[in-house]
Design an enzyme around this catalytic site. Structure first.
Site, short mmCIF file in Angstrom:
data_model
loop_
_atom_site.label_atom_id
_atom_site.label_comp_id
_atom_site.label_asym_id
_atom_site.label_seq_id
_atom_site.Cartn_x
_atom_site.Cartn_y
_atom_site.Cartn_z
N CYS A 241 -2.28 9.51 7.99
CA CYS A 241 -2.10 8.22 7.31
C CYS A 241 -0.62 7.80 7.37
O CYS A 241 0.07 8.03 8.36
CB CYS A 241 -2.61 8.29 5.88
SG CYS A 241 -2.72 6.68 5.06
N LYS B 177 2.93 11.24 -9.74
CA LYS B 177 1.62 11.27 -9.08
C LYS B 177 0.74 12.39 -9.66
O LYS B 177 -0.38 12.59 -9.19
CB LYS B 177 1.78 11.42 -7.57
CG LYS B 177 2.33 10.15 -6.93
CD LYS B 177 2.60 10.31 -5.47
CE LYS B 177 3.13 9.02 -4.88
NZ LYS B 177 3.75 9.24 -3.57
N ARG C 239 -6.36 -0.53 -7.49
CA ARG C 239 -6.54 0.68 -6.67
C ARG C 239 -6.78 1.85 -7.64
O ARG C 239 -5.82 2.40 -8.18
CB ARG C 239 -5.30 0.97 -5.80
CG ARG C 239 -4.84 -0.09 -4.85
CD ARG C 239 -5.61 -0.27 -3.56
NE ARG C 239 -6.12 0.80 -2.78
CZ ARG C 239 -5.57 1.31 -1.68
NH1 ARG C 239 -4.41 0.88 -1.26
NH2 ARG C 239 -6.18 2.25 -0.98
N ASP D 9 -1.86 10.55 -3.43
CA ASP D 9 -2.06 9.48 -4.41
C ASP D 9 -2.11 10.05 -5.81
O ASP D 9 -1.66 9.43 -6.77
CB ASP D 9 -3.35 8.71 -4.12
CG ASP D 9 -3.10 7.62 -3.09
OD1 ASP D 9 -2.78 7.98 -1.94
OD2 ASP D 9 -3.15 6.43 -3.45
N LYS E 297 -5.35 10.24 1.42
CA LYS E 297 -6.17 9.46 2.34
C LYS E 297 -7.37 10.25 2.86
O LYS E 297 -7.23 11.43 3.21
CB LYS E 297 -5.28 9.00 3.52
CG LYS E 297 -5.95 8.17 4.60
CD LYS E 297 -6.69 6.95 4.07
CE LYS E 297 -5.86 6.08 3.17
NZ LYS E 297 -6.70 5.17 2.32
N ARG F 135 0.84 -1.20 0.00
CA ARG F 135 0.00 0.00 0.00
C ARG F 135 0.88 1.26 0.00
O ARG F 135 2.09 1.18 0.20
CB ARG F 135 -0.98 -0.02 1.18
CG ARG F 135 -0.33 -0.30 2.53
CD ARG F 135 -1.01 0.40 3.65
NE ARG F 135 -0.99 1.83 3.47
CZ ARG F 135 0.07 2.60 3.72
NH1 ARG F 135 1.21 2.11 4.15
NH2 ARG F 135 -0.01 3.91 3.54
N GLY F 136 0.19 2.40 -0.20
CA GLY F 136 0.91 3.66 -0.35
C GLY F 136 1.19 3.84 -1.84
O GLY F 136 1.65 2.90 -2.51
N ALA F 137 0.91 5.04 -2.35
CA ALA F 137 0.91 5.25 -3.80
C ALA F 137 2.27 5.00 -4.45
O ALA F 137 2.34 4.52 -5.59
CB ALA F 137 0.44 6.66 -4.10
C1 RUB Z 1 -2.07 5.76 1.54
C2 RUB Z 1 -2.08 7.24 1.44
C3 RUB Z 1 -0.73 7.90 1.38
C4 RUB Z 1 -0.37 8.15 -0.09
C5 RUB Z 1 1.07 8.60 -0.25
O1 RUB Z 1 -3.34 5.18 1.36
O2 RUB Z 1 -3.09 7.88 1.33
O3 RUB Z 1 -0.77 9.14 2.02
O4 RUB Z 1 -0.56 6.96 -0.84
O5 RUB Z 1 1.93 7.58 0.19
P1 RUB Z 1 -3.49 3.59 1.40
P2 RUB Z 1 3.45 7.51 -0.34
O6 RUB Z 1 -2.97 3.12 2.70
O7 RUB Z 1 -4.96 3.38 1.24
O8 RUB Z 1 -2.71 3.04 0.23
O9 RUB Z 1 4.06 8.82 0.00
O10 RUB Z 1 4.05 6.36 0.40
O11 RUB Z 1 3.38 7.28 -1.82
#
Ligand code: RUB
Length: 305
Positions: A131, A236, A67, A200, A211, A24-26
């Protein structure tokens, strides 16, 4: 879960892990998407280039369905699939190279964002984060490594409680961190100097999709004149939003909130992202530099070149 834990996984295994949020995480899902396409060609043992191309299209479609909000995944897929080779071997090689290059570029961007974002944090700052964003956390850690005496307030981030990942990571790093429930944000905002979050997707009008709850955090920050910084790599930024497309907000299963069987007469909604208008965003830290949200359109146009 990190990419090196995906040893032996094929595209479908990785797609499932993105969908069920083991990955998870974009940023991470974008790198995992690139890796999944690489695995697909590595596992392909046919000799028909049209068949391989159709497998790649199917694989890309499957990954896109996992996603829908994170344009990082879409942009990673498009980057890897922009190929010119004609034969099977050439195509396989090019996909492998482009996937590796995307992953490398993503990790380089993370380092740059940590540096640019970290420098903007000052000694004594109390930073609120929502988040779990690897990019925002990278910047916070960078400032700590520079010897700045900082504190972090992390929201729980219901329903999946990604805030627990944030507090674990920061506390293991030695950074003082306080956990709060999401509804305590406004109450705590008076003691906050800066808000750092990830994204994201960034739209062409500078709106930031992150989030669910980020827009509420942003409103509270705005009310208290606390600047909100978004840490987001340029992949992004969404080209499609330039042409009027809206960003799809993912709705996940209600059972992530409560057991729906306990409330048979009640509708339960679980939207997991929201959009923060650009007027509540102070700056966006990209690997190309720090921009105001008004610069989003220019970044998107540069990416097209
Ligand atoms: C994760 C979320 C993070 C972004 C950025 O949502 O909202 O703030 O994805 O993350 P989820 P990063 O847990 O539903 O994937 O900076 O790691 O890309």
């Amino acid at each position: 879960m990190d990419l090196d834990e995906l040893e032996g996984d094929d595209l479908e295994d990785i797609a499932k892990k993105i969908q069920n949020m083991e990955i998870r995480g974009a940023a991470k899902i974008a790198r995992a998407g690139a890796l999944a396409l690489k695995r697909l060609v590595e596992n392909y043992d046919g000799d028909d280039v049209e068949d391989l191309e159709s497998e790649l299209e199917k694989g890309a479609k499957r990954l896109r369905s996992t996603r829908p909000t994170a344009v990082s995944l879409e942009n990673a897929i498009n980057y890897v699939m922009t190929v010119e080779s004609e034969g099977v071997e050439g195509l396989k090689k090019e996909i492998v190279n482009r996937a590796s290059r995307f992953i490398e570029k993503s990790l380089e961007a993370k380092d740059k964002i940590a540096e640019y974002g970290g420098k903007r944090i000052t000694d004594g700052d109390v930073i609120l984060t929502h988040c779990n964003s690897s990019m925002a956390i990278g910047a916070i850690k960078y400032s700590w490594d520079e010897g700045k005496n900082i504190e972090v307030i992390a929201t729980e981030s219901r329903p999946k409680r990604q805030g627990y990942i944030t507090i674990k990571e920061l506390s293991e790093y030695g950074i003082p961190v306080t956990l709060i429930v999401d509804s305590a944000v406004r109450y705590k905002m008076r003691g906050v100097d800066k808000v750092y979050v990830g994204a994201d997707t960034v739209a062409s009008n500078g709106a930031v999709i992150n989030k669910i709850g980020t827009s509420q955090v942003a409103l509270c920050a705005h009310e208290s004149r606390v600047p909100l910084t978004v840490c987001a790599e340029t992949y992004k930024f969404s080209n499609k939003t330039t042409f009027g497309e809206l960003v799809e907000i993912e709705e996940r299963d209600p059972s992530e909130i409560v057991d729906p069987a306990d409330f048979p007469e009640v509708n339960i909604n679980n939207p997991v992202f929201d959009a923060t208008p650009s007027k509540y965003v102070d700056s966006i830290i990209t690997e190309k530099g720090v921009i105001s949200p008004d610069g989003a359109y220019r970044i998107i146009k540069e990416m097209e070149e």
